[in-house]
Write a protein that holds these residues in place. Structure first.
Motif, PDB file in Angstrom:
ATOM      1  N   GLU A 244       0.816  -1.219   0.000  1.00  0.00           N
ATOM      2  CA  GLU A 244       0.000   0.000   0.000  1.00  0.00           C
ATOM      3  C   GLU A 244       0.851   1.271   0.000  1.00  0.00           C
ATOM      4  OE1 GLU A 244      -3.432   2.120   2.750  1.00  0.00           O
ATOM      5  OE2 GLU A 244      -3.140  -0.042   2.912  1.00  0.00           O
ATOM      6  N   GLY A 245       2.013   1.214   0.624  1.00  0.00           N
ATOM      7  CA  GLY A 245       2.820   2.413   0.805  1.00  0.00           C
ATOM      8  C   GLY A 245       3.895   2.649  -0.233  1.00  0.00           C
ATOM      9  N   THR A 246       3.950   1.796  -1.269  1.00  0.00           N
ATOM     10  CA  THR A 246       4.956   1.970  -2.309  1.00  0.00           C
ATOM     11  C   THR A 246       4.296   1.968  -3.683  1.00  0.00           C
ATOM     12  OG1 THR A 246       5.383  -0.421  -2.389  1.00  0.00           O
ATOM     13  CG2 THR A 246       6.813   0.887  -0.966  1.00  0.00           C
ATOM     14  N   ASN A 247       5.009   2.499  -4.661  1.00  0.00           N
ATOM     15  CA  ASN A 247       4.464   2.499  -6.028  1.00  0.00           C
ATOM     16  C   ASN A 247       4.856   1.213  -6.747  1.00  0.00           C
ATOM     17  OD1 ASN A 247       7.105   2.842  -6.947  1.00  0.00           O
ATOM     18  ND2 ASN A 247       6.827   4.950  -7.591  1.00  0.00           N
ATOM     19  N   ALA A 248       4.583   1.138  -8.025  1.00  0.00           N
ATOM     20  CA  ALA A 248       4.794  -0.078  -8.806  1.00  0.00           C
ATOM     21  C   ALA A 248       6.250  -0.525  -8.867  1.00  0.00           C
ATOM     22  CB  ALA A 248       4.253   0.110 -10.214  1.00  0.00           C
ATOM     23  N   VAL A 249       7.186   0.409  -8.690  1.00  0.00           N
ATOM     24  CA  VAL A 249       8.601   0.037  -8.738  1.00  0.00           C
ATOM     25  C   VAL A 249       9.242   0.015  -7.345  1.00  0.00           C
ATOM     26  CG1 VAL A 249       8.965   0.771 -11.128  1.00  0.00           C
ATOM     27  CG2 VAL A 249       9.302   2.415  -9.278  1.00  0.00           C
ATOM     28  N   GLY A 250       8.406   0.060  -6.301  1.00  0.00           N
ATOM     29  CA  GLY A 250       8.907  -0.064  -4.940  1.00  0.00           C
ATOM     30  C   GLY A 250       9.325   1.222  -4.261  1.00  0.00           C
ATOM     31  N   LYS A 251       9.077   2.365  -4.890  1.00  0.00           N
ATOM     32  CA  LYS A 251       9.429   3.651  -4.275  1.00  0.00           C
ATOM     33  C   LYS A 251       8.410   3.974  -3.180  1.00  0.00           C
ATOM     34  CE  LYS A 251      10.489   8.416  -5.501  1.00  0.00           C
ATOM     35  NZ  LYS A 251      10.010   9.278  -4.605  1.00  0.00           N
ATOM     36  N   VAL A 252       8.919   4.324  -1.998  1.00  0.00           N
ATOM     37  CA  VAL A 252       8.051   4.671  -0.874  1.00  0.00           C
ATOM     38  C   VAL A 252       7.302   5.966  -1.179  1.00  0.00           C
ATOM     39  CG1 VAL A 252       8.019   5.392   1.550  1.00  0.00           C
ATOM     40  CG2 VAL A 252       9.461   3.490   0.841  1.00  0.00           C
ATOM     41  N   LEU A 253       6.007   5.941  -0.942  1.00  0.00           N
ATOM     42  CA  LEU A 253       5.146   7.112  -1.116  1.00  0.00           C
ATOM     43  C   LEU A 253       4.845   7.676   0.275  1.00  0.00           C
ATOM     44  CD1 LEU A 253       2.720   5.452  -3.680  1.00  0.00           C
ATOM     45  CD2 LEU A 253       4.647   6.968  -4.184  1.00  0.00           C
ATOM     46  N   ASN A 254       5.477   8.806   0.599  1.00  0.00           N
ATOM     47  CA  ASN A 254       5.367   9.354   1.954  1.00  0.00           C
ATOM     48  C   ASN A 254       3.933   9.563   2.410  1.00  0.00           C
ATOM     49  OD1 ASN A 254       8.126   9.455   2.507  1.00  0.00           O
ATOM     50  ND2 ASN A 254       8.346  11.465   1.575  1.00  0.00           N
ATOM     51  N   ALA A 255       3.082  10.092   1.552  1.00  0.00           N
ATOM     52  CA  ALA A 255       1.707  10.397   1.945  1.00  0.00           C
ATOM     53  C   ALA A 255       0.919   9.142   2.292  1.00  0.00           C
ATOM     54  CB  ALA A 255       0.996  11.168   0.834  1.00  0.00           C
ATOM     55  N   LYS A 256       1.383   7.996   1.834  1.00  0.00           N
ATOM     56  CA  LYS A 256       0.724   6.735   2.166  1.00  0.00           C
ATOM     57  C   LYS A 256       1.471   5.970   3.255  1.00  0.00           C
ATOM     58  CE  LYS A 256      -1.582   6.108  -2.222  1.00  0.00           C
ATOM     59  NZ  LYS A 256      -1.907   5.182  -3.296  1.00  0.00           N
ATOM     60  N   MET A 257       2.807   5.919   3.154  1.00  0.00           N
ATOM     61  CA  MET A 257       3.589   5.109   4.087  1.00  0.00           C
ATOM     62  C   MET A 257       3.653   5.719   5.487  1.00  0.00           C
ATOM     63  SD  MET A 257       5.160   2.241   4.432  1.00  0.00           S
ATOM     64  CE  MET A 257       5.770   1.621   2.869  1.00  0.00           C
ATOM     65  N   MET A 258       3.818   7.015   5.582  1.00  0.00           N
ATOM     66  CA  MET A 258       3.936   7.633   6.903  1.00  0.00           C
ATOM     67  C   MET A 258       2.704   7.362   7.782  1.00  0.00           C
ATOM     68  SD  MET A 258       5.876  11.183   6.078  1.00  0.00           S
ATOM     69  CE  MET A 258       7.645  11.283   6.094  1.00  0.00           C
ATOM     70  N   PRO A 259       1.476   7.584   7.273  1.00  0.00           N
ATOM     71  CA  PRO A 259       0.307   7.266   8.096  1.00  0.00           C
ATOM     72  C   PRO A 259       0.226   5.780   8.461  1.00  0.00           C
ATOM     73  CG  PRO A 259      -0.341   8.661   6.268  1.00  0.00           C
ATOM     74  CD  PRO A 259       1.076   8.243   6.028  1.00  0.00           C
ATOM     75  N   LEU A 260       0.671   4.903   7.573  1.00  0.00           N
ATOM     76  CA  LEU A 260       0.670   3.475   7.876  1.00  0.00           C
ATOM     77  C   LEU A 260       1.632   3.151   9.016  1.00  0.00           C
ATOM     78  CD1 LEU A 260       0.547   2.067   4.237  1.00  0.00           C
ATOM     79  CD2 LEU A 260      -1.276   1.915   5.961  1.00  0.00           C
ATOM     80  N   MET A 261       2.798   3.784   9.016  1.00  0.00           N
ATOM     81  CA  MET A 261       3.753   3.579  10.107  1.00  0.00           C
ATOM     82  C   MET A 261       3.162   4.077  11.432  1.00  0.00           C
ATOM     83  SD  MET A 261       6.422   2.008   9.016  1.00  0.00           S
ATOM     84  CE  MET A 261       5.243   1.132   8.012  1.00  0.00           C
ATOM     85  N   LEU A 262       2.539   5.250  11.384  1.00  0.00           N
ATOM     86  CA  LEU A 262       1.959   5.819  12.603  1.00  0.00           C
ATOM     87  C   LEU A 262       0.788   4.983  13.118  1.00  0.00           C
ATOM     88  CD1 LEU A 262       2.068   9.591  11.641  1.00  0.00           C
ATOM     89  CD2 LEU A 262       3.640   8.354  13.154  1.00  0.00           C
ATOM     90  N   LYS A 263       0.046   4.389  12.226  1.00  0.00           N
ATOM     91  CA  LYS A 263      -1.121   3.593  12.621  1.00  0.00           C
ATOM     92  C   LYS A 263      -0.748   2.198  13.116  1.00  0.00           C
ATOM     93  CE  LYS A 263      -5.488   1.767  10.888  1.00  0.00           C
ATOM     94  NZ  LYS A 263      -6.405   1.686   9.747  1.00  0.00           N
ATOM     95  N   HIS A 264       0.175   1.532  12.406  1.00  0.00           N
ATOM     96  CA  HIS A 264       0.424   0.122  12.677  1.00  0.00           C
ATOM     97  C   HIS A 264       1.712  -0.179  13.439  1.00  0.00           C
ATOM     98  CE1 HIS A 264      -2.964  -1.110  10.248  1.00  0.00           C
ATOM     99  NE2 HIS A 264      -2.552  -0.298   9.285  1.00  0.00           N
ATOM    100  N   VAL A 265       2.677   0.712  13.420  1.00  0.00           N
ATOM    101  CA  VAL A 265       3.981   0.418  14.034  1.00  0.00           C
ATOM    102  C   VAL A 265       4.235   1.279  15.263  1.00  0.00           C
ATOM    103  CG1 VAL A 265       6.476   0.252  13.639  1.00  0.00           C
ATOM    104  CG2 VAL A 265       4.889  -0.333  11.792  1.00  0.00           C
ATOM    105  N   VAL A 266       3.914   2.554  15.216  1.00  0.00           N
ATOM    106  CA  VAL A 266       4.100   3.429  16.377  1.00  0.00           C
ATOM    107  C   VAL A 266       2.910   3.201  17.309  1.00  0.00           C
ATOM    108  CG1 VAL A 266       4.397   5.789  17.196  1.00  0.00           C
ATOM    109  CG2 VAL A 266       5.355   5.124  14.978  1.00  0.00           C
ATOM    110  N   VAL A 267       3.153   2.496  18.407  1.00  0.00           N
ATOM    111  CA  VAL A 267       2.049   2.155  19.314  1.00  0.00           C
ATOM    112  C   VAL A 267       1.958   3.077  20.520  1.00  0.00           C
ATOM    113  CG1 VAL A 267       1.913  -0.256  18.582  1.00  0.00           C
ATOM    114  CG2 VAL A 267       3.432   0.365  20.469  1.00  0.00           C
TER     115      VAL A 267
END
Length: 88
Positions: A34-57
């Motif tokens: 969900e947080g990367t594009n088709a070639v594996g580049k991290v998309l900040n607007a998607k990955m950052m919220p995912l980290m805050l939701k699922h990893v930062v507890v």
């Protein structure tokens, strides 16, 4: 072997404390997809919220806009992503 969650305490450069917790491999795969594009580049607007939701507890429920600076947001989410990927 059953999944056992690991945690890591992290203190940002400005002194704020965070706790990271890893997720099951299947959830990690979903997050990376969900947080990367088709070639594996991290998309900040998607990955950052995912980290805050699922990893930062702790503190729980953080959003990108609660950080005073982009620098700290980037520092915390990058460290959370590294922890998720490597378990360190």
């Amino acid at each position: 072997m059953a999944f056992q969650a690991k945690t890591k305490e992290f203190t940002s450069e400005v002194g704020n404390k965070y706790t990271f917790q890893n997720v099951m491999n299947s959830k990690q795969a979903e997050i990376v997809d969900e947080g990367t594009n088709a070639v594996g580049k991290v998309l900040n607007a998607k990955m950052m919220p995912l980290m805050l939701k699922h990893v930062v507890v702790s503190p729980a429920g953080l959003t990108m806009d609660e950080f005073n600076t982009w620098s700290e947001l980037e520092e915390v989410t990058n460290e959370a992503f590294t922890f998720l990927r490597k378990g360190l």
